[in-house]
Design a protein around this motif. Structure first.
Motif, PDB file in Angstrom:
ATOM      1  N   GLU A 291       0.835  -1.190   0.000  1.00 42.90           N
ATOM      2  CA  GLU A 291       0.000   0.000   0.000  1.00 42.90           C
ATOM      3  C   GLU A 291       0.878   1.251   0.000  1.00 42.90           C
ATOM      4  OE1 GLU A 291      -3.192   0.329  -0.227  1.00 42.90           O
ATOM      5  OE2 GLU A 291      -3.835  -1.770  -0.023  1.00 42.90           O
TER       6      GLU A 291
ATOM      7  N   ARG B  84       1.462  -4.139  -7.152  1.00 40.68           N
ATOM      8  CA  ARG B  84       0.648  -3.128  -7.831  1.00 40.68           C
ATOM      9  C   ARG B  84       1.435  -2.624  -9.032  1.00 40.68           C
ATOM     10  NH1 ARG B  84      -3.250   0.089  -4.657  1.00 40.68           N
ATOM     11  NH2 ARG B  84      -2.511   1.868  -5.855  1.00 40.68           N
TER      12      ARG B  84
ATOM     13  N   ASP C 211      -8.484  -5.319 -11.770  1.00 40.64           N
ATOM     14  CA  ASP C 211      -8.592  -3.871 -11.631  1.00 40.64           C
ATOM     15  C   ASP C 211      -8.799  -3.533 -10.167  1.00 40.64           C
ATOM     16  OD1 ASP C 211      -8.358  -3.258 -14.370  1.00 40.64           O
ATOM     17  OD2 ASP C 211     -10.482  -3.711 -14.699  1.00 40.64           O
ATOM     18  N   LEU C 212      -8.636  -2.263  -9.837  1.00 39.01           N
ATOM     19  CA  LEU C 212      -8.797  -1.807  -8.464  1.00 39.01           C
ATOM     20  C   LEU C 212      -9.970  -0.850  -8.365  1.00 39.01           C
ATOM     21  CD1 LEU C 212      -5.100  -1.166  -7.402  1.00 39.01           C
ATOM     22  CD2 LEU C 212      -6.596  -2.982  -6.576  1.00 39.01           C
ATOM     23  N   GLU C 213     -10.781  -1.057  -7.354  1.00 39.96           N
ATOM     24  CA  GLU C 213     -11.889  -0.157  -7.057  1.00 39.96           C
ATOM     25  C   GLU C 213     -11.436   0.820  -5.985  1.00 39.96           C
ATOM     26  OE1 GLU C 213     -16.525  -0.334  -5.449  1.00 39.96           O
ATOM     27  OE2 GLU C 213     -15.337  -2.162  -5.671  1.00 39.96           O
ATOM     28  N   ASP C 214     -11.657   2.102  -6.221  1.00 38.77           N
ATOM     29  CA  ASP C 214     -11.201   3.144  -5.292  1.00 38.77           C
ATOM     30  C   ASP C 214      -9.698   3.058  -5.061  1.00 38.77           C
ATOM     31  OD1 ASP C 214     -13.837   3.985  -5.003  1.00 38.77           O
ATOM     32  OD2 ASP C 214     -14.197   2.581  -3.342  1.00 38.77           O
ATOM     33  N   ASP C 215      -8.978   2.538  -6.074  1.00 39.01           N
ATOM     34  CA  ASP C 215      -7.525   2.433  -6.047  1.00 39.01           C
ATOM     35  C   ASP C 215      -7.012   1.495  -4.953  1.00 39.01           C
ATOM     36  OD1 ASP C 215      -5.065   3.137  -7.239  1.00 39.01           O
ATOM     37  OD2 ASP C 215      -4.620   4.513  -5.586  1.00 39.01           O
ATOM     38  N   ARG C 216      -7.910   0.643  -4.367  1.00 34.94           N
ATOM     39  CA  ARG C 216      -7.452  -0.208  -3.274  1.00 34.94           C
ATOM     40  C   ARG C 216      -7.988  -1.626  -3.343  1.00 34.94           C
ATOM     41  NH1 ARG C 216      -7.472   2.036   2.583  1.00 34.94           N
ATOM     42  NH2 ARG C 216      -5.846   0.454   2.665  1.00 34.94           N
TER      43      ARG C 216
ATOM     44  N   LEU D 173       1.451   0.296 -11.706  1.00 34.44           N
ATOM     45  CA  LEU D 173       0.938   1.588 -12.129  1.00 34.44           C
ATOM     46  C   LEU D 173       1.966   2.236 -13.056  1.00 34.44           C
ATOM     47  CD1 LEU D 173      -0.314   2.856  -8.647  1.00 34.44           C
ATOM     48  CD2 LEU D 173      -1.689   1.772 -10.439  1.00 34.44           C
TER      49      LEU D 173
ATOM     50  N   GLU E   2      -2.582  -1.396 -16.025  1.00 36.11           N
ATOM     51  CA  GLU E   2      -2.562  -1.052 -14.615  1.00 36.11           C
ATOM     52  C   GLU E   2      -3.344  -2.095 -13.813  1.00 36.11           C
ATOM     53  OE1 GLU E   2      -3.760   2.931 -13.873  1.00 36.11           O
ATOM     54  OE2 GLU E   2      -2.992   3.672 -15.787  1.00 36.11           O
ATOM     55  N   GLY E   3      -3.273  -1.958 -12.488  1.00 39.00           N
ATOM     56  CA  GLY E   3      -4.023  -2.861 -11.635  1.00 39.00           C
ATOM     57  C   GLY E   3      -3.136  -3.553 -10.626  1.00 39.00           C
TER      58      GLY E   3
END
Length: 378
Positions: free
Chosen positions: A112, A168, A200-205, A170, A181-182
């Motif tokens: 993170e 991750r 994929d990421l939801e809300d970048d998390r 990016l 990405e993802g």
């Protein structure tokens, strides 16, 4: 033995007080196979099939562990002739009716980014992950929500899932992955196969759902049993920024692959051990260039990937160079099962590697300069 303890790097015992019961109460009903940490969260997976999520808080100089979730897949009846044990166990544990415990062999937390806001993340410490992954003896990779404590996805594998790595990707680090990405999840099993998953990421998390991108067989080492089962994948490292996958094998070999060319043969191979599997891997320093490896013969080796312009030992670019060797565990018997110094887990800081041994010791070894070893015993 099912309990978790904490130490400062000075070697002194600090505290372990699970809020679910008395001090020292086991978090698992059997041995703990794997531990991961991200932010203030600690994740553990045990032979009882439980994945525990606990929060670490330091109060008045003592570390307290507060239980958040106890996550367990449903036990499945074992049909006659189907009882399987983990490669680290001699026989199934007697636990009443014949239910497959589906041991949690490995756990992983996603990296993170630093979170500079909020009382829980002051000082730019990494934010607490909101999801986790575990690999099971039953051949499944499970994705868990750390907010609800429930499994949100189960990804089938071909054998015991022994190793996981999460990255991750990016921009511009996603170049090796075609610019996609993802979040990427790499899993390895005891039949010598690895699978790369993407979401994929939801809300970048939070992952929206993993899909299989690629599955490949890690190069077979001479002497392994038919089908590769005897030379399973025991440990993994993943670096999208350097287009790199590192796989530690039950034979003691370490293979390096280009993440963008997983169908190709490994571009570099190192021999970690000729007398035991490469059980543990950990990056140190600049991730994707140097790593520490530990094996069942009690040996730690520091490895570096030679790059263009390097002068180290005149190695060509792409060569895997051993920087040093440290014997941190000692064999105490000749019979199999009596070797108590196996290196089963490694976590690296910038200057040292912390090694967990099968005899219960925690040993620190300096990296990349080896030879200075301090033994810590609780």
């Amino acid at each position: 033995q099912g309990s978790a303890s904490g130490w400062e790097l000075t070697g002194s015992y600090i505290a372990c007080r699970p809020s679910s019961g008395a001090a020292g109460e086991p978090l698992h009903g059997a041995e703990i196979h794997s531990v991961a940490m991200g932010g203030s969260l600690v994740l553990s997976g045990g032979a009882d099939g439980v994945v525990s999520a606990i929060r670490l808080a330091v109060e008045d100089g003592c570390a307290h562990l507060y239980a958040l979730h106890t996550m367990r897949p449903r036990a499945r009846p074992v049909e006659e002739g189907q009882m399987r044990t983990s490669p680290h166990m001699q026989s199934p544990s007697p636990r009443g009716p014949a239910l497959r415990q589906d041991e949690a062999m490995c756990v992983a937390l996603p990296p993170e980014p630093p979170d500079t806001g909020g009382d829980n993340n002051a000082g730019g410490r990494a934010a607490d992950p909101v999801w986790a992954a575990s690999g099971s003896q039953g051949g499944a990779v499970r994705v868990w929500s750390l907010q609800s404590g429930s499994a949100v996805q189960s990804l089938p594998h071909s054998h015991w899932v022994m190793a996981l790595a999460i990255e991750r990707a990016l921009p511009p680090l996603s170049g090796a992955l075609g610019g996609r990405e993802g979040v990427y999840l790499l899993s390895g099993s005891f039949d010598g196969r690895c699978t790369l998953w993407r979401s994929d990421l939801e809300d970048d998390r939070s992952p929206t759902g993993f899909a299989k991108l690629h599955s490949f067989a890690v190069a077979t080492v001479p002497g392994a049993s038919s089908g590769g089962e005897g030379d399973g994948v025991l440990s993994l490292l993943l670096s999208a920024s350097r287009d790199l996958v590192v796989a530690g094998r039950n034979s003691g070999a370490i293979h390096l692959y280009a993440l963008s060319k997983l169908d190709a043969a490994p571009f570099a191979t190192g021999v970690q051990s000729t007398d035991g599997g490469a059980c543990a891997l950990s990056w140190y320093g600049d991730a994707g260039r140097a790593f520490l490896a530990g094996s069942e013969d009690g040996v730690c080796k520091s490895w570096e990937l030679a790059e263009p312009g390097t002068r180290r030992r005149n190695q060509p670019p792409g060569a895997l160079v051993c920087l040093g060797v440290a014997q941190v565990g000692e064999e105490v018997g000749e019979e199999k099962g009596e070797e108590k110094g196996e290196v089963l887990a490694i976590a690296c800081t910038a200057a040292s590697g912390i090694c967990g041994l099968a005899d219960g010791r925690v040993v620190e070894v300096a990296v990349p300069q080896h030879g200075s070893v301090r033994q810590y015993t609780p």
